[in-house]
Every structure is written in structure tokens, then in C-alpha cells.
Scaffold this motif. Structure first.
Motif, PDB file in Angstrom:
ATOM      1  N   ILE A 178       0.833  -1.212   0.067  1.00 41.32           N
ATOM      2  CA  ILE A 178      -0.019   0.160  -0.040  1.00 41.32           C
ATOM      3  C   ILE A 178       0.912   1.059  -0.118  1.00 41.32           C
ATOM      4  N   THR A 179       1.939   1.179   0.828  1.00 42.90           N
ATOM      5  CA  THR A 179       2.972   2.171   1.017  1.00 42.90           C
ATOM      6  C   THR A 179       3.524   2.426  -0.502  1.00 42.90           C
ATOM      7  N   ALA A 180       3.963   1.390  -1.275  1.00 45.48           N
ATOM      8  CA  ALA A 180       4.691   1.476  -2.459  1.00 45.48           C
ATOM      9  C   ALA A 180       3.921   2.150  -3.602  1.00 45.48           C
ATOM     10  N   ALA A 181       2.455   1.576  -3.359  1.00 48.46           N
ATOM     11  CA  ALA A 181       1.633   1.951  -4.473  1.00 48.46           C
ATOM     12  C   ALA A 181       0.969   3.698  -4.205  1.00 48.46           C
ATOM     13  N   VAL A 182       1.009   3.953  -3.112  1.00 53.49           N
ATOM     14  CA  VAL A 182       0.579   5.494  -2.679  1.00 53.49           C
ATOM     15  C   VAL A 182       1.795   6.361  -3.152  1.00 53.49           C
ATOM     16  N   THR A 183       3.015   5.940  -2.864  1.00 57.14           N
ATOM     17  CA  THR A 183       4.403   6.779  -2.879  1.00 57.14           C
ATOM     18  C   THR A 183       4.815   6.841  -4.473  1.00 57.14           C
ATOM     19  N   GLY A 184       4.537   5.583  -5.247  1.00 51.91           N
ATOM     20  CA  GLY A 184       4.820   5.579  -6.582  1.00 51.91           C
ATOM     21  C   GLY A 184       3.683   6.504  -7.393  1.00 51.91           C
ATOM     22  N   ASN A 185       2.435   6.248  -7.082  1.00 49.09           N
ATOM     23  CA  ASN A 185       1.687   7.210  -7.761  1.00 49.09           C
ATOM     24  C   ASN A 185       1.721   8.800  -7.423  1.00 49.09           C
ATOM     25  N   THR A 186       2.383   8.951  -6.292  1.00 43.99           N
ATOM     26  CA  THR A 186       2.490  10.472  -6.126  1.00 43.99           C
ATOM     27  C   THR A 186       3.742  10.977  -6.796  1.00 43.99           C
ATOM     28  N   LEU A 187       4.997  10.183  -6.669  1.00 46.02           N
ATOM     29  CA  LEU A 187       5.865  10.548  -7.658  1.00 46.02           C
ATOM     30  C   LEU A 187       5.538  10.636  -8.869  1.00 46.02           C
ATOM     31  N   ASN A 188       4.664   9.945  -9.767  1.00 47.79           N
ATOM     32  CA  ASN A 188       4.326  10.067 -11.083  1.00 47.79           C
ATOM     33  C   ASN A 188       3.467  11.233 -11.219  1.00 47.79           C
ATOM     34  N   TYR A 189       2.608  11.562 -10.129  1.00 44.02           N
ATOM     35  CA  TYR A 189       1.885  12.692 -10.125  1.00 44.02           C
ATOM     36  C   TYR A 189       2.841  14.119 -10.198  1.00 44.02           C
ATOM     37  N   TRP A 190       3.825  13.947  -9.522  1.00 45.55           N
ATOM     38  CA  TRP A 190       4.615  15.241  -9.478  1.00 45.55           C
ATOM     39  C   TRP A 190       5.536  15.149 -10.759  1.00 45.55           C
ATOM     40  N   ILE A 191       5.764  14.035 -11.425  1.00 42.81           N
ATOM     41  CA  ILE A 191       6.460  14.051 -12.663  1.00 42.81           C
ATOM     42  C   ILE A 191       5.475  14.759 -13.782  1.00 42.81           C
ATOM     43  N   GLY A 192       4.314  14.528 -13.586  1.00 42.17           N
ATOM     44  CA  GLY A 192       3.085  15.001 -14.757  1.00 42.17           C
ATOM     45  C   GLY A 192       2.971  16.443 -14.411  1.00 42.17           C
ATOM     46  N   GLU A 193       3.002  16.648 -13.289  1.00 35.91           N
ATOM     47  CA  GLU A 193       2.735  18.188 -12.860  1.00 35.91           C
ATOM     48  C   GLU A 193       4.148  19.044 -13.265  1.00 35.91           C
ATOM     49  N   ALA A 194       5.206  18.783 -13.163  1.00 35.93           N
ATOM     50  CA  ALA A 194       6.401  19.057 -13.359  1.00 35.93           C
ATOM     51  C   ALA A 194       6.459  19.567 -14.833  1.00 35.93           C
ATOM     52  N   ILE A 195       6.141  18.298 -15.489  1.00 33.03           N
ATOM     53  CA  ILE A 195       6.173  18.335 -17.225  1.00 33.03           C
ATOM     54  C   ILE A 195       4.906  19.152 -17.814  1.00 33.03           C
ATOM     55  N   GLY A 196       3.900  19.011 -17.433  1.00 32.94           N
ATOM     56  CA  GLY A 196       2.856  19.735 -17.830  1.00 32.94           C
ATOM     57  C   GLY A 196       2.117  19.523 -18.938  1.00 32.94           C
ATOM     58  N   GLN A 197       1.592  20.410 -19.488  1.00 35.62           N
ATOM     59  CA  GLN A 197       1.198  20.230 -21.022  1.00 35.62           C
ATOM     60  C   GLN A 197       1.744  20.087 -22.064  1.00 35.62           C
ATOM     61  N   ARG A 198       3.274  20.027 -21.986  1.00 33.28           N
ATOM     62  CA  ARG A 198       4.192  19.917 -22.784  1.00 33.28           C
ATOM     63  C   ARG A 198       4.247  18.485 -23.533  1.00 33.28           C
ATOM     64  N   VAL A 199       3.846  17.571 -22.713  1.00 31.71           N
ATOM     65  CA  VAL A 199       3.511  16.016 -23.138  1.00 31.71           C
ATOM     66  C   VAL A 199       2.636  15.761 -24.137  1.00 31.71           C
ATOM     67  N   ALA A 245      -5.375   2.427  -3.852  1.00 29.86           N
ATOM     68  CA  ALA A 245      -4.068   1.866  -3.541  1.00 29.86           C
ATOM     69  C   ALA A 245      -4.644   0.788  -2.332  1.00 29.86           C
ATOM     70  N   PHE A 246      -5.376   1.281  -1.512  1.00 27.42           N
ATOM     71  CA  PHE A 246      -5.915   0.369  -0.261  1.00 27.42           C
ATOM     72  C   PHE A 246      -6.622  -0.753  -0.845  1.00 27.42           C
ATOM     73  N   LEU A 247      -7.883  -0.376  -1.790  1.00 26.92           N
ATOM     74  CA  LEU A 247      -8.654  -1.453  -2.195  1.00 26.92           C
ATOM     75  C   LEU A 247      -7.930  -2.259  -3.253  1.00 26.92           C
ATOM     76  N   TRP A 248      -6.936  -1.671  -4.037  1.00 24.44           N
ATOM     77  CA  TRP A 248      -6.183  -2.646  -4.942  1.00 24.44           C
ATOM     78  C   TRP A 248      -5.526  -3.673  -4.256  1.00 24.44           C
ATOM     79  N   VAL A 249      -4.527  -3.157  -3.281  1.00 22.69           N
ATOM     80  CA  VAL A 249      -3.639  -4.125  -2.660  1.00 22.69           C
ATOM     81  C   VAL A 249      -4.472  -5.204  -1.840  1.00 22.69           C
ATOM     82  N   VAL A 250      -5.470  -4.633  -0.910  1.00 23.44           N
ATOM     83  CA  VAL A 250      -6.077  -5.542  -0.038  1.00 23.44           C
ATOM     84  C   VAL A 250      -7.025  -6.600  -0.895  1.00 23.44           C
ATOM     85  N   SER A 251      -7.620  -6.277  -1.669  1.00 23.85           N
ATOM     86  CA  SER A 251      -8.531  -7.081  -2.623  1.00 23.85           C
ATOM     87  C   SER A 251      -7.586  -8.057  -3.399  1.00 23.85           C
ATOM     88  N   LEU A 252      -6.484  -7.896  -3.702  1.00 27.53           N
ATOM     89  CA  LEU A 252      -5.737  -8.613  -4.753  1.00 27.53           C
ATOM     90  C   LEU A 252      -5.125  -9.668  -3.973  1.00 27.53           C
TER      91      LEU A 252
END
Length: 214
Positions: free
Chosen positions: A76-97, A160-167
Motif C-alpha cells: 500500500i505504501t509502495a502504491a501510494v508513494t509510486g503514484n505520488t511520484l508519478n503525479y509530481w512528474i506529470g505536474e512538472a512536465i505539464g501540458q508539454r507532453v 491503493a488500499f482497495l487494489w492491494v487489499v482485494s488482490l
């Protein structure tokens, strides 16, 4: 074991988890954490195993090779922190993608996830957890789309909680049944289908309503 062999074991973790446990013992927790973190946190690694890994790891918990509560907490920690890093990368790059040609970025997957995000809004962060590829690109698109950090984290943790716990739980109770173990790929595909089909039907319903209202 060289790096390529180790990488191949990671990609086929549903078949090699037992080997990893035999070779690395408790260090497998770190390996599983890294796989989930990278799959959810780095768009270039969208092909890393996700659903299958959680299910087969749950099965390992049932045999006593892994601890159920430690595993769930770490993933759950890995899923939350991974998504957070991905969000920050997207926020930094912005609409240029959408206008720049980044070789490391799968444009088709990006546009597919963006369309998904436009249709389903914030709940995409939760729903995407159960859809391979979309799961990896959803937090990135959320960052690009300027979704507020507080709102993103609410959906991020819930998903993250639903995904990890259910599977992991499903793997714990059913992963060691011979019929499940022998047909794991098919079962995972059916599970993904169960998550995707209602969304597709909902989208078709909305489209049909718009067409009929014209």
C-alpha cells in the motif's frame, strides 16, 4: 545471476516468486515494494507486473512464506508513494507532453488514459488501479491536468488500499488452489475484464444518451 536474468524473473514473478524467496528470503519484501513502486511511479515501466504480483504474493502469505500484514502495509505504501511520484512528474512536465515528442513516453497510452480521465474524473485514480497500463498513466495525467494535490491524495490512498487489499486477500484464500494456480493468467484477465466492462458500458450509455437527445 546477472542483471538480465534478474529482470526476467521480475517480469515473470508469477512463476518465479518461489525462486526469489529461496534466493533472497526477507529481501523479497524490498523487491516486491520496488516492483509496485516502479510500475505505479514510472510511466516507462508500465509493463511491470501488478495484479498478478499482488495475487501470487497473497498466495505466498497463505503458505507462510510471507507475512500478510507486513506485505499489505509495504505494498500500500509502495502504491501510494509510486503514484505520488508519478503525479509530481506529470505536474512538472505539464501540458508539454501533448506537444513534445518524448521518446520515453508511450503517446497512445497517454491519450487513452487522458480520455479515460476526462470521462470519469477523479474516480479514475481509484478505478485505474484495476486496469493495467491505465494504472501507470493515471497519476501522471492527473499531474498534467493540474488536479489539486489534496484531492489526488484522497483518491490515491483509497485506490491503493482497495487494489492491494482485494488482490492480496484473493491470492491468500484462492491462490494455492490447483485450478487457480494453473489458470492464473486467465483469471487475472477475467478480473481486469470485470473492472473494465462496467466502465465501458457506462461510457456507451452516456454516448447513447447524448446521441438520442440530439
Amino acid at each position: 545471476m546477472d542483471l538480465m536474468q534478474f529482470f526476467d524473473m521480475i517480469l515473470h514473478v508469477d512463476k518465479t516468486l518461489g525462486v526469489l524467496l529461496a534466493k533472497y528470503g526477507v529481501y523479497v519484501y524490498a523487491v516486491l515494494f520496488a516492483i509496485v513502486f516502479c510500475e505505479t511511479g514510472l510511466v516507462v515501466l508500465f509493463f511491470f507486473p501488478g495484479d498478478t504480483l499482488l495475487f501470487i504474493a497473497g498466495a505466498a502469505c497463505a503458505t507462510g512464506e510471507l507475512d500478510y500484514w507486513i506485505l499489505m502495509s509495504l505494498l500500500i505504501t509502495a502504491a501510494v508513494t509510486g503514484n505520488t511520484l508519478n503525479y509530481w512528474i506529470g505536474e512538472a512536465i505539464g501540458q508539454r507532453v501533448f506537444t513534445h515528442n518524448y521518446r520515453w513516453l508511450n503517446k497512445d497510452a497517454l491519450h487513452r488514459t487522458h480520455d479515460f480521465f476526462e470521462k470519469h474524473g477523479g474516480k479514475t485514480i481509484i478505478l485505474a488501479r484495476f486496469v493495467p497500463v491505465v494504472r501507470t498513466f493515471a497519476p501522471f495525467v492527473a499531474g498534467v491536468s493540474d488536479m489539486t494535490h489534496a484531492r489526488f491524495q484522497l483518491y490515491n490512498f483509497a485506490g491503493a488500499f482497495l487494489w492491494v487489499v482485494s488482490l492480496v486477500t484473493a491470492g491468500y484464500f484462492f491462490g494455492n488452489l490447483p485450478i487457480v494456480r494453473d489458470n492464473l493468467t486467465l483469471i487475472v484477465l477475467l478480473g481486469v475484464g470485470a473492472a473494465v466492462v462496467p466502465l465501458a458500458l457506462g461510457g456507451l450509455y452516456k454516448v447513447s444518451r447524448k446521441m438520442l437527445s440530439r
